[in-house]
Design a protein around this motif. Sequence first.
Motif, PDB file in Angstrom:
ATOM      1  N   THR A 125     -14.290  14.111   5.517  1.00 22.98           N
ATOM      2  CA  THR A 125     -13.757  14.144   6.881  1.00 22.98           C
ATOM      3  C   THR A 125     -12.247  13.886   6.894  1.00 22.98           C
ATOM      4  O   THR A 125     -11.491  14.585   7.548  1.00 22.98           O
ATOM      5  CB  THR A 125     -14.455  13.086   7.756  1.00 22.98           C
ATOM      6  OG1 THR A 125     -15.853  13.353   7.801  1.00 22.98           O
ATOM      7  CG2 THR A 125     -13.882  13.083   9.169  1.00 22.98           C
ATOM      8  N   TRP A 126     -11.809  12.836   6.151  1.00 25.11           N
ATOM      9  CA  TRP A 126     -10.415  12.392   6.213  1.00 25.11           C
ATOM     10  C   TRP A 126      -9.670  12.706   4.919  1.00 25.11           C
ATOM     11  O   TRP A 126     -10.247  12.644   3.832  1.00 25.11           O
ATOM     12  CB  TRP A 126     -10.345  10.886   6.465  1.00 25.11           C
ATOM     13  CG  TRP A 126     -10.794  10.480   7.837  1.00 25.11           C
ATOM     14  CD1 TRP A 126     -12.007   9.945   8.180  1.00 25.11           C
ATOM     15  CD2 TRP A 126     -10.052  10.599   9.046  1.00 25.11           C
ATOM     16  NE1 TRP A 126     -12.061   9.712   9.521  1.00 25.11           N
ATOM     17  CE2 TRP A 126     -10.874  10.107  10.086  1.00 25.11           C
ATOM     18  CE3 TRP A 126      -8.780  11.064   9.361  1.00 25.11           C
ATOM     19  CZ2 TRP A 126     -10.457  10.066  11.408  1.00 25.11           C
ATOM     20  CZ3 TRP A 126      -8.353  11.026  10.684  1.00 25.11           C
ATOM     21  CH2 TRP A 126      -9.190  10.534  11.691  1.00 25.11           C
ATOM     22  N   ALA A 172      -7.572  23.052   6.457  1.00 22.82           N
ATOM     23  CA  ALA A 172      -8.632  22.936   5.454  1.00 22.82           C
ATOM     24  C   ALA A 172      -9.905  22.335   6.028  1.00 22.82           C
ATOM     25  O   ALA A 172     -10.872  22.102   5.288  1.00 22.82           O
ATOM     26  CB  ALA A 172      -8.140  22.095   4.288  1.00 22.82           C
ATOM     27  N   GLY A 173      -9.913  22.050   7.323  1.00 21.21           N
ATOM     28  CA  GLY A 173     -11.099  21.498   7.976  1.00 21.21           C
ATOM     29  C   GLY A 173     -11.211  19.995   7.872  1.00 21.21           C
ATOM     30  O   GLY A 173     -12.288  19.428   8.115  1.00 21.21           O
ATOM     31  N   LEU A 174     -10.093  19.318   7.545  1.00 23.34           N
ATOM     32  CA  LEU A 174     -10.077  17.867   7.409  1.00 23.34           C
ATOM     33  C   LEU A 174      -9.165  17.246   8.453  1.00 23.34           C
ATOM     34  O   LEU A 174      -8.356  17.935   9.098  1.00 23.34           O
ATOM     35  CB  LEU A 174      -9.597  17.481   5.997  1.00 23.34           C
ATOM     36  CG  LEU A 174     -10.460  17.997   4.840  1.00 23.34           C
ATOM     37  CD1 LEU A 174      -9.723  17.827   3.520  1.00 23.34           C
ATOM     38  CD2 LEU A 174     -11.788  17.271   4.799  1.00 23.34           C
ATOM     39  N   ARG A 175      -9.284  15.948   8.615  1.00 21.25           N
ATOM     40  CA  ARG A 175      -8.446  15.218   9.565  1.00 21.25           C
ATOM     41  C   ARG A 175      -7.368  14.464   8.792  1.00 21.25           C
ATOM     42  O   ARG A 175      -7.673  13.740   7.837  1.00 21.25           O
ATOM     43  CB  ARG A 175      -9.292  14.264  10.405  1.00 21.25           C
ATOM     44  CG  ARG A 175     -10.407  14.960  11.164  1.00 21.25           C
ATOM     45  CD  ARG A 175     -11.221  13.991  12.004  1.00 21.25           C
ATOM     46  NE  ARG A 175     -10.464  13.487  13.137  1.00 21.25           N
ATOM     47  CZ  ARG A 175     -10.937  12.604  14.020  1.00 21.25           C
ATOM     48  NH1 ARG A 175     -12.174  12.125  13.866  1.00 21.25           N
ATOM     49  NH2 ARG A 175     -10.190  12.193  15.019  1.00 21.25           N
ATOM     50  N   PRO A 176      -6.099  14.577   9.172  1.00 24.83           N
ATOM     51  CA  PRO A 176      -5.008  13.978   8.407  1.00 24.83           C
ATOM     52  C   PRO A 176      -4.747  12.518   8.776  1.00 24.83           C
ATOM     53  O   PRO A 176      -4.761  12.141   9.951  1.00 24.83           O
ATOM     54  CB  PRO A 176      -3.806  14.847   8.779  1.00 24.83           C
ATOM     55  CG  PRO A 176      -4.109  15.327  10.166  1.00 24.83           C
ATOM     56  CD  PRO A 176      -5.612  15.459  10.245  1.00 24.83           C
ATOM     57  N   GLY A 177      -4.520  11.702   7.751  1.00 23.95           N
ATOM     58  CA  GLY A 177      -4.150  10.303   7.936  1.00 23.95           C
ATOM     59  C   GLY A 177      -2.886   9.997   7.148  1.00 23.95           C
ATOM     60  O   GLY A 177      -2.608  10.630   6.128  1.00 23.95           O
ATOM     61  N   ALA A 216     -18.032   8.144   7.592  1.00 23.21           N
ATOM     62  CA  ALA A 216     -17.104   9.177   7.140  1.00 23.21           C
ATOM     63  C   ALA A 216     -16.742   8.991   5.671  1.00 23.21           C
ATOM     64  O   ALA A 216     -16.776   7.878   5.133  1.00 23.21           O
ATOM     65  CB  ALA A 216     -15.844   9.161   7.999  1.00 23.21           C
ATOM     66  N   LEU A 217     -16.371  10.108   5.054  1.00 18.27           N
ATOM     67  CA  LEU A 217     -15.914  10.145   3.666  1.00 18.27           C
ATOM     68  C   LEU A 217     -14.478  10.644   3.674  1.00 18.27           C
ATOM     69  O   LEU A 217     -14.148  11.620   4.369  1.00 18.27           O
ATOM     70  CB  LEU A 217     -16.809  11.087   2.857  1.00 18.27           C
ATOM     71  CG  LEU A 217     -16.443  11.337   1.391  1.00 18.27           C
ATOM     72  CD1 LEU A 217     -16.554  10.058   0.577  1.00 18.27           C
ATOM     73  CD2 LEU A 217     -17.349  12.428   0.810  1.00 18.27           C
ATOM     74  N   GLY A 218     -13.604   9.968   2.911  1.00 14.23           N
ATOM     75  CA  GLY A 218     -12.200  10.357   2.907  1.00 14.23           C
ATOM     76  C   GLY A 218     -11.568  10.307   1.530  1.00 14.23           C
ATOM     77  O   GLY A 218     -12.104   9.685   0.604  1.00 14.23           O
ATOM     78  N   TRP A 219     -10.434  10.968   1.400  1.00 14.80           N
ATOM     79  CA  TRP A 219      -9.639  10.948   0.167  1.00 14.80           C
ATOM     80  C   TRP A 219      -8.317  10.252   0.471  1.00 14.80           C
ATOM     81  O   TRP A 219      -7.730  10.438   1.545  1.00 14.80           O
ATOM     82  CB  TRP A 219      -9.372  12.365  -0.333  1.00 14.80           C
ATOM     83  CG  TRP A 219      -8.625  12.400  -1.645  1.00 14.80           C
ATOM     84  CD1 TRP A 219      -9.164  12.357  -2.896  1.00 14.80           C
ATOM     85  CD2 TRP A 219      -7.203  12.496  -1.820  1.00 14.80           C
ATOM     86  NE1 TRP A 219      -8.169  12.405  -3.854  1.00 14.80           N
ATOM     87  CE2 TRP A 219      -6.948  12.489  -3.219  1.00 14.80           C
ATOM     88  CE3 TRP A 219      -6.121  12.566  -0.948  1.00 14.80           C
ATOM     89  CZ2 TRP A 219      -5.665  12.558  -3.753  1.00 14.80           C
ATOM     90  CZ3 TRP A 219      -4.829  12.635  -1.472  1.00 14.80           C
ATOM     91  CH2 TRP A 219      -4.621  12.632  -2.860  1.00 14.80           C
ATOM     92  N   THR A 220      -7.848   9.443  -0.487  1.00 15.42           N
ATOM     93  CA  THR A 220      -6.557   8.784  -0.368  1.00 15.42           C
ATOM     94  C   THR A 220      -5.793   8.939  -1.667  1.00 15.42           C
ATOM     95  O   THR A 220      -6.392   8.951  -2.753  1.00 15.42           O
ATOM     96  CB  THR A 220      -6.709   7.296  -0.013  1.00 15.42           C
ATOM     97  OG1 THR A 220      -5.419   6.674   0.011  1.00 15.42           O
ATOM     98  CG2 THR A 220      -7.584   6.559  -1.015  1.00 15.42           C
ATOM     99  N   SER A 221      -4.494   9.023  -1.571  1.00 17.78           N
ATOM    100  CA  SER A 221      -3.667   9.269  -2.760  1.00 17.78           C
ATOM    101  C   SER A 221      -3.429   8.026  -3.602  1.00 17.78           C
ATOM    102  O   SER A 221      -3.002   8.127  -4.757  1.00 17.78           O
ATOM    103  CB  SER A 221      -2.312   9.848  -2.330  1.00 17.78           C
ATOM    104  OG  SER A 221      -1.655   8.986  -1.411  1.00 17.78           O
ATOM    105  N   TRP A 222      -3.731   6.827  -3.089  1.00 16.47           N
ATOM    106  CA  TRP A 222      -3.207   5.609  -3.690  1.00 16.47           C
ATOM    107  C   TRP A 222      -3.795   5.257  -5.056  1.00 16.47           C
ATOM    108  O   TRP A 222      -3.058   5.004  -6.005  1.00 16.47           O
ATOM    109  CB  TRP A 222      -3.404   4.435  -2.725  1.00 16.47           C
ATOM    110  CG  TRP A 222      -2.837   3.153  -3.260  1.00 16.47           C
ATOM    111  CD1 TRP A 222      -3.539   2.077  -3.711  1.00 16.47           C
ATOM    112  CD2 TRP A 222      -1.465   2.819  -3.426  1.00 16.47           C
ATOM    113  NE1 TRP A 222      -2.691   1.093  -4.141  1.00 16.47           N
ATOM    114  CE2 TRP A 222      -1.407   1.516  -3.974  1.00 16.47           C
ATOM    115  CE3 TRP A 222      -0.265   3.491  -3.158  1.00 16.47           C
ATOM    116  CZ2 TRP A 222      -0.203   0.881  -4.266  1.00 16.47           C
ATOM    117  CZ3 TRP A 222       0.934   2.850  -3.441  1.00 16.47           C
ATOM    118  CH2 TRP A 222       0.958   1.567  -3.989  1.00 16.47           C
ATOM    119  N   TYR A 223      -5.094   5.237  -5.209  1.00 17.06           N
ATOM    120  CA  TYR A 223      -5.711   4.539  -6.344  1.00 17.06           C
ATOM    121  C   TYR A 223      -5.746   5.340  -7.650  1.00 17.06           C
ATOM    122  O   TYR A 223      -6.343   4.910  -8.622  1.00 17.06           O
ATOM    123  CB  TYR A 223      -7.117   4.073  -5.971  1.00 17.06           C
ATOM    124  CG  TYR A 223      -7.050   2.996  -4.914  1.00 17.06           C
ATOM    125  CD1 TYR A 223      -6.951   1.657  -5.265  1.00 17.06           C
ATOM    126  CD2 TYR A 223      -7.035   3.332  -3.569  1.00 17.06           C
ATOM    127  CE1 TYR A 223      -6.870   0.673  -4.304  1.00 17.06           C
ATOM    128  CE2 TYR A 223      -6.945   2.346  -2.603  1.00 17.06           C
ATOM    129  CZ  TYR A 223      -6.861   1.022  -2.968  1.00 17.06           C
ATOM    130  OH  TYR A 223      -6.755   0.051  -2.004  1.00 17.06           O
TER     131      TYR A 223
END
Length: 572
Positions: free
Chosen positions: A240-241, A276-281, A207-214
């Motif tokens: 995906t995430w 938006a077609g993504l899965r929330p984390g 899976a490929l995901g986006w995160t707000s942290w970095y």
Amino acid sequence: MLFRSAIFEHTGQSDALTPGKQSFFDAYYADFKVEDTAGGTRYQLYLHPKQDIKVRRLELLFELPVQQGVQMLANGWQSWSETRMLYPDQGIQRMRAIASSRMGWYGDERIPDIPSGKGHLHSWTCTTLRYGSEQWFLGSLNERTGMTLFLYDEVAGVLRVRKDMEGLLLTHSFPALDIWVGRGANAGIFDRYSDLLECRPSPEPPALGWTSWYRHFTNIDEALIEHNLEGIKNSGLPFTWFQIDDGWQTAVGDWFSVKPVFPAGMGALAGNICAAGLRPGLWLAPFVATAQSELAKKHPEWLIKGPGGKPLRAGWNPLWGGWFHALDFYHPGVQEYLTGVFHQVLDRWGYEMVKLDFLFAVALAPPPGKTRGQVLHDAMTFLRHRVGYRKILACGVPLGAVFGLADYCRVSGDVHTSWKHWLLSLLQFRERIGADVALRSTLNRWTLNGRVFYSDPDVFFLRKDHQYLTAHQQHTLLTVNALLGHLLFTSDDLGAYDAVQKAKLREALAWQGARVENVEEIAADVYRISFRKATSACRAFVNLTARRQSFHDQAVGYGTLQPYETIIVGSN
């Protein structure tokens, strides 16, 4: 490698235990089972007390026939801890005293009786030993009763296998130790190890995901999240995430309190992510609370107490305002509170994955009658039950504690916007941030991916702003993470990607899901990754150094790597 002895020290006594037999003593008897298995030998030790006995030490000793040229995998105490193959003369240096008071809680600095310096190496949960043409693997099959520590003493020529259970009061039969020793260090030996563990994760596509942290760290708000969500939705890339990291809560520990910069609320954001077609984390640190949090002020009885009855400090984080404390997991109020938190995050708000961070803190001061391993197992089992079928991404945790209990697990420290964090390196902080040290751990923990959990090797950067990596460094970070990880994250603004950046990402994603057969360090900080993609046999050559490196490989011949360069030979 030859078995030498087994020693059990307790209540002022030291007893030698006989392998393959039961040993009887006045206070207890021990059942020491030795079983030959496919490719190795399993050692299981059960203790049966006749009266209460207090454990001082339990060790198995193995003799190494060859002392010269030994290399050992030094697997760090937790997921952030640096992990790499080391020679004894490199040793594992202790953190410098000036840093220990604020950062010494994150690793094994405060665990007593671990020799350091030249001639001494140690590894947690599992290790690999190489000398000459010989390669051995040793791994614990039971971290539930206590963590397992492998200690190599070059001068004595022995490897000690120690169970971390000093001070434990035994009142009933106890499965004290269970390890497997196998010969070899390629993918096959780890497949056999994971078969014995019986905890392979359920099939899950990479899976490929986006995160707000970095990029944004704690400086996030609703508008920023919506902006990045829109950028991903319009990018055409297979994400995906979408994970909202630290910074949404008013204080660490106050998980029911959302910052006013999220006016629509966290549930609305989760709904927008799904639309938006993504899965929330969502990020949480369930077992810690800052000193300024309402939780710490209103419920001081929920905090683990240190010397003098004061709340135990679990670490210092400038982004959180300073010191933070560990929660007493066994307090009924803590478990009730966290049950409510997960009900809110998962059932009411609708998040499908929780990144659970700083998990090591729960085991900093085990209560009487418990080992660190037992506390970690109890805590992780609790979390698994509360999260249920939703996903857990574990972070800041001893890896053996989440075998079979986390869907994903971080296998490195945090990547940094610079290649190396020079100050933290000088302080000899093994849990430091940095792209170099994160890659090193990912390259040396490759065997865990898909066998005990799916690996999160942390983020990659392709952006040009808010980071200081060269083009070669960015490519190496992305390629290694794609090959050796299963969950690939970035914090880049996808709406700002140009065609070249998108092409680079698509090219790297083609390597996801490859069957990795071996990872070897062929020179200092130069690695060869042998893998298969479909029917093609491929090699990746990775240079983590600032110097040009030449290499020779039987399959591909001679080659040269530029500073920080990675090349792949083969076809995808």
